[in-house]
Scaffold this active site. Structure first.
Site, PDB file in Angstrom:
ATOM      1  N   GLY A 274       0.758  -1.244   0.000  1.00  0.00           N
ATOM      2  CA  GLY A 274       0.000   0.000   0.000  1.00  0.00           C
ATOM      3  C   GLY A 274       0.782   1.284   0.000  1.00  0.00           C
ATOM      4  O   GLY A 274       0.212   2.356  -0.233  1.00  0.00           O
ATOM      5  N   GLU A 316       3.687  -7.057   1.475  1.00  0.00           N
ATOM      6  CA  GLU A 316       3.619  -7.339   0.031  1.00  0.00           C
ATOM      7  C   GLU A 316       3.397  -6.071  -0.774  1.00  0.00           C
ATOM      8  O   GLU A 316       2.324  -5.855  -1.315  1.00  0.00           O
ATOM      9  CB  GLU A 316       2.550  -8.400  -0.269  1.00  0.00           C
ATOM     10  N   ARG A 319       3.277  -1.360  -5.909  1.00  0.00           N
ATOM     11  CA  ARG A 319       3.538  -0.071  -6.548  1.00  0.00           C
ATOM     12  C   ARG A 319       4.881   0.528  -6.149  1.00  0.00           C
ATOM     13  O   ARG A 319       5.657   0.980  -6.988  1.00  0.00           O
ATOM     14  CB  ARG A 319       2.424   0.903  -6.169  1.00  0.00           C
ATOM     15  N   TYR A 360      -8.871   6.004 -12.789  1.00  0.00           N
ATOM     16  CA  TYR A 360      -8.788   6.607 -11.443  1.00  0.00           C
ATOM     17  C   TYR A 360      -8.489   8.107 -11.484  1.00  0.00           C
ATOM     18  O   TYR A 360      -8.101   8.675 -10.469  1.00  0.00           O
ATOM     19  CB  TYR A 360      -7.651   5.965 -10.624  1.00  0.00           C
ATOM     20  N   CYS A 387     -10.195   5.598 -29.737  1.00  0.00           N
ATOM     21  CA  CYS A 387     -11.414   6.208 -30.217  1.00  0.00           C
ATOM     22  C   CYS A 387     -12.317   6.503 -29.033  1.00  0.00           C
ATOM     23  O   CYS A 387     -13.362   5.865 -28.859  1.00  0.00           O
ATOM     24  CB  CYS A 387     -12.060   5.233 -31.180  1.00  0.00           C
TER      25      CYS A 387
HETATM   26  N1  LLP Z   1      -1.667  -7.057  -1.361  1.00  0.00           N
HETATM   27  C1  LLP Z   1      -2.951  -7.108  -1.711  1.00  0.00           C
HETATM   28  C2  LLP Z   1      -3.818  -8.118  -1.115  1.00  0.00           C
HETATM   29  C3  LLP Z   1      -3.453  -6.193  -2.639  1.00  0.00           C
HETATM   30  O1  LLP Z   1      -4.735  -6.243  -2.966  1.00  0.00           O
HETATM   31  C4  LLP Z   1      -2.581  -5.241  -3.221  1.00  0.00           C
HETATM   32  C5  LLP Z   1      -3.072  -4.298  -4.208  1.00  0.00           C
HETATM   33  C6  LLP Z   1      -1.238  -5.240  -2.829  1.00  0.00           C
HETATM   34  C7  LLP Z   1      -0.813  -6.155  -1.884  1.00  0.00           C
HETATM   35  C8  LLP Z   1      -0.225  -4.284  -3.385  1.00  0.00           C
HETATM   36  O2  LLP Z   1      -0.550  -2.976  -3.096  1.00  0.00           O
HETATM   37  P1  LLP Z   1       0.452  -1.784  -3.509  1.00  0.00           P
HETATM   38  O3  LLP Z   1       1.697  -1.927  -2.674  1.00  0.00           O
HETATM   39  O4  LLP Z   1       0.728  -1.922  -4.946  1.00  0.00           O
HETATM   40  O5  LLP Z   1      -0.293  -0.554  -3.193  1.00  0.00           O
HETATM   41  N2  LLP Z   1      -4.927  -0.901 -10.021  1.00  0.00           N
HETATM   42  C9  LLP Z   1      -4.827   0.058  -8.940  1.00  0.00           C
HETATM   43  C10 LLP Z   1      -4.199  -0.537  -7.719  1.00  0.00           C
HETATM   44  C11 LLP Z   1      -4.946  -1.736  -7.190  1.00  0.00           C
HETATM   45  C12 LLP Z   1      -4.270  -2.346  -6.024  1.00  0.00           C
HETATM   46  C13 LLP Z   1      -4.850  -3.670  -5.745  1.00  0.00           C
HETATM   47  N3  LLP Z   1      -4.262  -4.354  -4.660  1.00  0.00           N
HETATM   48  C14 LLP Z   1      -4.038   1.266  -9.427  1.00  0.00           C
HETATM   49  O6  LLP Z   1      -3.649   1.292 -10.591  1.00  0.00           O
HETATM   50  O7  LLP Z   1      -3.825   2.207  -8.680  1.00  0.00           O
END
Ligand code: LLP
Length: 465
Positions: A274, A316, A319, A360, A387
């Protein structure tokens, strides 16, 4: 040749990005990959490769992934957990951010495990050589086939709901050994991010409601074919606040303690991902160290207070591991000025290679790779070629004057760009190259028109005679 010209770019005046390449910030706090330089030709260089030359060689649009930045973030996460947490820790790369063989292999080679959410991501991680013991299989609606694949491969299953627990018990009865299962719980923690990427609040499709904890723990305890190895939660993505993860860590230790009261000795806590990244100069995310440290401190203090042994601490991130490591290079084509309103500058990609702006309302920054020191005197809207009127890559971008053939580079496109890419309007997905030390290796081939129709089937009756 690597130039000594640092990239110092302002809002207006010279071009955008301003990055102190010697600073001690984390890559997630910068707009550009760590190896970004301007060379003698006034071109942007990444990983020692001239971006314009990369486009000439590999085509456009092109994802350019900087190996050094990716490895640096992996190491920062791994090392900060080792520094701040006295127990065992394991960082997993959330491969939904960008799942492909090369990225999984790099993360694994830096000691990271992999979080997967589908049979396809699991298959990719396994094919990349990731050891199944460090693969964690998430998902709120895994199919029976996906669960079987997970169990046969020997990875850890993160059980999300009752339906899945019941399927796991059935599968466990035929399995050789108890199935290693984590339980995903919804912590009820709100954080300020886009509604679609919040997952920890109670009204979420993911995870068990904490009010069901007693029943879930009793069920798992009473089913010896399941081996409950840990608890998992994830509260959302692109988060800049620090408090929600502290709160999460505290809540999760309470769950551990409750599990112990059911006789379950749960050894692992996974606090999810996150941490946000910088997409614009006003974004100010915490560094990786600033994110990791309080989580470790809270888990340690809460375990001491509850007299619990320290669990293995998992996280985990997606991003913040890969977002800043990649840029997307496009070629400028047509432009159109609507008097007194705006000028559109169109590039050869858009919502199919980066659906984040239209999904988003995400804001990105760009530079013109072949005019790095030309002042950014124009305000234009960078449009895609799809398009669809909403296919805008950047609204009101500050750029130097552009013309057809210029190479426009959008920054911080490593996370959730390729992984969410589509073939909308039947655009082939771009190639991706991994750059390091002046060398570029293709990690994703550009799709071809033949591949676009490879799964099409023209029934006999439709054949033109
Ligand atoms: N763990 C779980 C269970 C998750 O659902 C996610 C992201 C992560 C870890 C990794 O989160 P991060 O560190 O990447 O924030 N498509 C959206 C983001 C969706 C995130 C979904 N889950 C975007 O482009 O902003």
């Amino acid at each position: 040749m690597v130039s000594t010209h640092p990239i110092r770019v302002e809002q207006s005046g010279s071009q955008y990005i301003s990055q102190d390449v010697n600073s001690h910030t984390s890559p997630n706090q910068q707009l550009l990959p760590l190896t970004a330089r301007v060379n003698q030709d006034d071109h942007l260089e990444i990983g020692g490769c001239d971006v314009k030359a990369l486009v000439e060689k590999f085509g456009s649009p092109l994802y350019i992934l900087d190996e050094q930045t990716l490895r640096t973030t992996c190491r920062q996460y791994r090392d900060r957990f080792q520094q701040y947490y006295p127990g065992e820790s394991q960082v997993l790369y959330a491969s939904k951010a960008w799942s492909c063989l090369a990225v999984c292999a790099i993360a694994h080679s830096e000691g990271l495990g992999i979080d997967v959410v589908s049979g396809g991501e699991l298959y990719t991680a396994l094919q990349a050589g990731v050891k199944p013991e460090v693969i964690y299989f998430h998902g709120n609606n895994k199919s029976l086939e996906e669960l079987k694949l997970g169990i046969e491969s020997g990875c850890n299953i993160v059980a999300d709901n009752w339906h899945e627990l019941q399927m796991l018990v059935e599968l466990g009865q035929q399995a050789q050994a108890p199935i290693p299962v984590m339980l995903r719980l919804t912590p009820g923690i709100e954080c300020h991010t886009h509604e679609y990427i919040r997952t920890g609040h109670l009204d979420s499709k993911f995870g068990f409601d904490p009010n069901e904890l007693d029943d879930v723990f009793a069920f798992v305890r009473d089913n010896p074919v399941l081996n409950c190895i840990g608890l998992h939660a994830h509260i959302g993505s692109q988060i800049f606040e620090r408090q929600p993860h502290r709160d999460l860590a505290a809540v999760m230790v309470e769950w551990l303690s409750k599990a112990a009261s059911f006789g379950l000795h749960v050894g692992e806590l996974n606090v999810g991902g996150g941490l946000g990244i910088k997409y614009t100069e006003t974004d100010d995310p915490p560094s990786i160290a600033e994110w990791v440290k309080p989580i470790c401190e809270v888990v340690q203090a809460a375990c001491e207070a509850e007299n619990l042994p320290l669990p293995k601490l998992l996280s985990e991130p997606g991003r913040s591991l890969i977002g800043t490591a990649c840029v997307t290079a496009y070629t400028v084509g047509s432009s159109k000025t609507v008097p007194d309103i705006r000028t559109y500058v169109a590039v050869d990609g858009g919502m199919s290679d980066n659906p984040r702006p239209i999904t988003y309302q995400s804001v990105y920054r760009a530079v013109v790779a072949n005019k790095m020191s030309v002042p950014a005197t124009e305000t234009v809207t960078v449009a895609g070629k799809h398009c669809e009127s909403g296919d805008v890559v950047i609204k009101n971008a500050q750029l130097p004057p552009t013309q057809a053939g210029d190479i426009l580079v959008v920054l911080a496109t490593g996370a959730y760009n390729y992984s969410m890419a589509s073939n909308y309007n039947r655009l082939p997905r771009p190639a991706a190259v991994l750059v390091a030390d002046g060398e570029a290796n293709v990690i994703l081939r550009r799709e071809t028109y033949q591949e676009l129709i490879a799964n099409d089937n023209l029934p006999e009756k439709l054949l033109q005679r």
